[in-house]
Design a protein around this motif. Structure first.
Motif, PDB file in Angstrom:
ATOM      1  N   ILE A 299       0.829  -1.208   0.000  1.00 56.72           N
ATOM      2  CA  ILE A 299       0.000   0.000   0.000  1.00 56.72           C
ATOM      3  C   ILE A 299       0.860   1.254   0.000  1.00 56.72           C
ATOM      4  CG2 ILE A 299      -1.674   1.342   1.334  1.00 56.72           C
ATOM      5  CD1 ILE A 299      -2.820  -1.363   2.314  1.00 56.72           C
ATOM      6  N   ARG A 300       1.789   1.327   0.921  1.00 55.29           N
ATOM      7  CA  ARG A 300       2.510   2.606   1.063  1.00 55.29           C
ATOM      8  C   ARG A 300       3.517   2.848  -0.054  1.00 55.29           C
ATOM      9  NH1 ARG A 300       6.875   2.969   5.921  1.00 55.29           N
ATOM     10  NH2 ARG A 300       8.361   1.430   5.224  1.00 55.29           N
ATOM     11  N   ASN A 301       3.905   1.780  -0.789  1.00 53.12           N
ATOM     12  CA  ASN A 301       4.856   1.961  -1.886  1.00 53.12           C
ATOM     13  C   ASN A 301       4.206   1.878  -3.261  1.00 53.12           C
ATOM     14  OD1 ASN A 301       7.418   2.362  -0.574  1.00 53.12           O
ATOM     15  ND2 ASN A 301       7.285   0.244   0.124  1.00 53.12           N
ATOM     16  N   SER A 302       2.872   1.860  -3.318  1.00 56.05           N
ATOM     17  CA  SER A 302       2.174   1.786  -4.594  1.00 56.05           C
ATOM     18  C   SER A 302       2.618   2.926  -5.512  1.00 56.05           C
ATOM     19  CB  SER A 302       0.664   1.873  -4.353  1.00 56.05           C
ATOM     20  OG  SER A 302      -0.043   1.932  -5.573  1.00 56.05           O
ATOM     21  N   GLU A 303       2.759   2.608  -6.808  1.00 51.96           N
ATOM     22  CA  GLU A 303       3.214   3.614  -7.773  1.00 51.96           C
ATOM     23  C   GLU A 303       2.309   4.840  -7.774  1.00 51.96           C
ATOM     24  OE1 GLU A 303       4.671   3.726 -12.423  1.00 51.96           O
ATOM     25  OE2 GLU A 303       3.145   2.285 -11.807  1.00 51.96           O
ATOM     26  N   LEU A 304       1.011   4.622  -7.759  1.00 52.78           N
ATOM     27  CA  LEU A 304       0.036   5.697  -7.618  1.00 52.78           C
ATOM     28  C   LEU A 304      -1.023   5.211  -6.635  1.00 52.78           C
ATOM     29  CD1 LEU A 304      -1.389   8.379  -8.353  1.00 52.78           C
ATOM     30  CD2 LEU A 304      -2.534   7.149 -10.213  1.00 52.78           C
ATOM     31  N   LEU A 305      -1.170   5.899  -5.516  1.00 52.86           N
ATOM     32  CA  LEU A 305      -2.150   5.522  -4.507  1.00 52.86           C
ATOM     33  C   LEU A 305      -3.296   6.530  -4.528  1.00 52.86           C
ATOM     34  CD1 LEU A 305      -2.994   3.749  -2.094  1.00 52.86           C
ATOM     35  CD2 LEU A 305      -1.705   5.308  -0.619  1.00 52.86           C
ATOM     36  N   ILE A 326       1.478   5.550   6.496  1.00 52.03           N
ATOM     37  CA  ILE A 326       1.387   5.406   5.040  1.00 52.03           C
ATOM     38  C   ILE A 326       1.627   6.747   4.352  1.00 52.03           C
ATOM     39  CG2 ILE A 326      -0.222   4.974   3.134  1.00 52.03           C
ATOM     40  CD1 ILE A 326      -1.471   2.768   4.942  1.00 52.03           C
ATOM     41  N   LEU A 327       0.897   7.781   4.798  1.00 50.54           N
ATOM     42  CA  LEU A 327       0.984   9.087   4.132  1.00 50.54           C
ATOM     43  C   LEU A 327       2.314   9.781   4.418  1.00 50.54           C
ATOM     44  CD1 LEU A 327      -2.693  10.299   4.559  1.00 50.54           C
ATOM     45  CD2 LEU A 327      -1.528   9.663   2.441  1.00 50.54           C
ATOM     46  N   ASN A 328       2.859   9.599   5.596  1.00 51.52           N
ATOM     47  CA  ASN A 328       4.150  10.206   5.899  1.00 51.52           C
ATOM     48  C   ASN A 328       5.255   9.598   5.036  1.00 51.52           C
ATOM     49  OD1 ASN A 328       5.843  11.980   7.580  1.00 51.52           O
ATOM     50  ND2 ASN A 328       6.708  10.056   8.327  1.00 51.52           N
ATOM     51  N   HIS A 329       5.183   8.268   4.828  1.00 45.87           N
ATOM     52  CA  HIS A 329       6.159   7.610   3.952  1.00 45.87           C
ATOM     53  C   HIS A 329       6.052   8.148   2.530  1.00 45.87           C
ATOM     54  CE1 HIS A 329       8.551   4.413   2.115  1.00 45.87           C
ATOM     55  NE2 HIS A 329       7.588   4.308   1.212  1.00 45.87           N
ATOM     56  N   TYR A 331       4.841  10.983   1.588  1.00 41.86           N
ATOM     57  CA  TYR A 331       5.247  12.388   1.596  1.00 41.86           C
ATOM     58  C   TYR A 331       6.767  12.497   1.515  1.00 41.86           C
ATOM     59  CZ  TYR A 331       5.946  17.112   3.496  1.00 41.86           C
ATOM     60  OH  TYR A 331       6.336  18.415   3.691  1.00 41.86           O
ATOM     61  N   ASN A 332       7.462  11.737   2.344  1.00 43.29           N
ATOM     62  CA  ASN A 332       8.932  11.792   2.358  1.00 43.29           C
ATOM     63  C   ASN A 332       9.541  11.217   1.082  1.00 43.29           C
ATOM     64  OD1 ASN A 332       9.065  12.968   4.924  1.00 43.29           O
ATOM     65  ND2 ASN A 332       8.949  10.983   5.947  1.00 43.29           N
ATOM     66  N   ALA A 333       8.877  10.168   0.532  1.00 45.39           N
ATOM     67  CA  ALA A 333       9.387   9.527  -0.688  1.00 45.39           C
ATOM     68  C   ALA A 333       8.893  10.218  -1.952  1.00 45.39           C
ATOM     69  CB  ALA A 333       8.966   8.058  -0.707  1.00 45.39           C
ATOM     70  N   LYS A 334       8.038  11.231  -1.786  1.00 47.01           N
ATOM     71  CA  LYS A 334       7.492  11.997  -2.910  1.00 47.01           C
ATOM     72  C   LYS A 334       6.775  11.081  -3.923  1.00 47.01           C
ATOM     73  CE  LYS A 334      10.582  15.970  -2.610  1.00 47.01           C
ATOM     74  NZ  LYS A 334      10.948  15.711  -1.207  1.00 47.01           N
ATOM     75  N   LEU A 335       5.909  10.210  -3.416  1.00 44.77           N
ATOM     76  CA  LEU A 335       5.157   9.286  -4.254  1.00 44.77           C
ATOM     77  C   LEU A 335       3.797   9.872  -4.610  1.00 44.77           C
ATOM     78  CD1 LEU A 335       5.960   5.939  -2.382  1.00 44.77           C
ATOM     79  CD2 LEU A 335       6.952   6.773  -4.516  1.00 44.77           C
ATOM     80  N   ALA A 336       3.400   9.704  -5.867  1.00 44.47           N
ATOM     81  CA  ALA A 336       2.146  10.279  -6.369  1.00 44.47           C
ATOM     82  C   ALA A 336       0.945   9.741  -5.586  1.00 44.47           C
ATOM     83  CB  ALA A 336       1.995   9.963  -7.857  1.00 44.47           C
ATOM     84  N   THR A 337       0.105  10.667  -5.107  1.00 45.10           N
ATOM     85  CA  THR A 337      -1.029  10.287  -4.263  1.00 45.10           C
ATOM     86  C   THR A 337      -2.226  11.183  -4.571  1.00 45.10           C
ATOM     87  OG1 THR A 337       0.534   9.685  -2.496  1.00 45.10           O
ATOM     88  CG2 THR A 337      -1.790   9.916  -1.880  1.00 45.10           C
ATOM     89  N   VAL A 338      -3.400  10.552  -4.697  1.00 44.60           N
ATOM     90  CA  VAL A 338      -4.658  11.272  -4.905  1.00 44.60           C
ATOM     91  C   VAL A 338      -5.534  11.014  -3.689  1.00 44.60           C
ATOM     92  CG1 VAL A 338      -6.685  11.550  -6.385  1.00 44.60           C
ATOM     93  CG2 VAL A 338      -4.472  10.955  -7.401  1.00 44.60           C
ATOM     94  N   ILE A 339      -6.110  12.081  -3.140  1.00 41.91           N
ATOM     95  CA  ILE A 339      -6.922  11.956  -1.921  1.00 41.91           C
ATOM     96  C   ILE A 339      -8.248  12.678  -2.120  1.00 41.91           C
ATOM     97  CG2 ILE A 339      -7.053  12.509   0.535  1.00 41.91           C
ATOM     98  CD1 ILE A 339      -3.981  12.487   0.594  1.00 41.91           C
TER      99      ILE A 339
END
Length: 375
Positions: A299-305, A326-329, A331-339
């Motif tokens: 979940i936390r490393n998904s390419e796009l979450l 999940i979200l802090n990881h 945020y720090n890893a700069k992974l694309a996320t839609v909320i």
């Protein structure tokens, strides 16, 4: 002695470092990293190598390639699955031509030992003790060992976990690629994803409600969010957040982004926040075959979450902590996320608020249009 007759075709030369067409970039990168690390180990034979990942990700191929190369160089090696190892030891008790001590010594003193499918064995006290004796002997004598497993170390016996966790001896590889035996169309969607229920939600059929008589400000905010979602879908970077009342189009836009990226052969994970927490809780069931650690990492490393309905979940301390992690990881890893958020941002955990409100990384689009009724 090597047990490699049936696996002699598995070499570094025929390992697909980029995986199959259609897998995500991060998955292909993990395959290439695993290949390079395994090849380096085969050349040095120093320390231990632990390869983890789901079924069908290439762990056995890389482990067999290491063993095959060792045999070609004249290094006596044994490649064996852990259940077969234990069966071969048990077999000596009923075969007069086999001696337990001789077989046991062959295995634990082999110049190179490859243990495939570690953790799938029947965890009897006898089995645990034999495995520990083998692992501990090789640990004490610094003998080369390659281990593959689809489990996390926390699921193993504490004594085995301790030795396999030694950073001075053990190099760890985790492969994130999907099962190569499954069709690409299946592997593109994470098993946790609910996107298949929303496959009809696209940008083409999003209703801007231009003839609904909406106030100008509401109509403008709806169009602004729609345009932003289309731009984001073409190149997902950073975070994008959609706020507004229920039925205002947030989920449609979030699903449209995910469907667009799926068509671009990426691997989005679309999941409602309450469902996400349920999936994590389900791993506590002793009968499940999926570990908590692996599901959490997926979940936390998904390419796009895509997290739909953030704030609609149970506000227990455990739930808050898991979502923050999940979200802090990401945020720090700069992974694309839609909320998407139906309530006020003020209702969210303050730690999550602070990351959403970072305008350097996250953009918020809100509207106050009433629920869409289809009229």
């Amino acid at each position: 002695m090597s047990q490699l007759n049936a696996l002699k075709h598995l070499t570094f030369d025929n390992f697909e470092t980029q995986g199959r067409m259609g897998i995500a970039e991060i998955q292909a990168q993990s395959l290439e990293f695993a290949f390079n690390q395994s090849k380096h180990y085969a050349e040095s034979m120093e320390g231990w190598l632990l390869i983890t990942g789901d079924f069908g990700t290439g762990k056995t191929h890389l482990a067999a390639a290491i063993a095959n190369q060792a045999v070609e160089l004249g290094l006596p090696s044994i490649f064996i699955t852990v259940p077969d190892l234990l069966d071969s030891l048990r077999f000596t008790f009923s075969d007069q031509n086999e001696n337990f001590e001789t077989r046991f010594e062959e295995i634990r003193k082999s110049p190179l030992l490859v243990l495939d499918d570690f953790g799938t064995e029947n965890a009897t006290d006898w089995a645990q003790e034999k495995l520990f004796q083998i692992i501990n002997y090789r640990y004490s004598n610094q003998l080369p060992l390659v281990v593959t497993s689809n489990l996390s170390l926390t699921q193993l016996d504490g004594r085995l976990n301790s030795r396999l966790s030694d950073p001075e001896l053990v190099s760890k590889i985790h492969i994130q690629a999907p099962d190569y035996r499954r069709p690409v169309t299946e592997s593109n969607q994470n098993e946790l994803s609910a996107l298949h229920y929303l496959s009809d939600k696209t940008f083409l059929n999003f209703e801007l409600r231009e003839k609904a008589g909406l106030p100008e400000a509401d109509s403008k905010s709806l169009k602004t969010g729609f345009d932003a979602a289309r731009v984001y879908a073409e190149k997902p970077q950073g975070w994008i957040v959609f706020t507004g009342p229920h039925g205002s189009g947030k989920t449609h836009l979030a699903a449209a982004i995910a469907n667009f990226t799926l068509d671009m052969e990426k691997s989005p994970l679309f999941i409602m926040v309450p469902d996400l927490l349920d999936h994590l809780r389900a791993t506590f069931d002793p009968s499940t075959q999926v570990s908590y650690d692996r599901r959490f990492e997926d979940i936390r490393n998904s390419e796009l979450l895509v997290l739909d309905d953030l704030g609609a979940h149970s506000s227990t301390a455990w739930a808050k902590e898991k979502l923050y992690q999940i979200l802090n990881h990401r945020y720090n890893a700069k992974l694309a996320t839609v909320i998407t958020v139906s309530g006020q941002l003020d209702n969210l955990d303050e730690r999550i608020q602070s990351r959403i409100l970072d305008t350097r990384f996250c953009t918020i689009y809100g509207n106050s249009v009433p629920a869409f009724t289809g009229k």
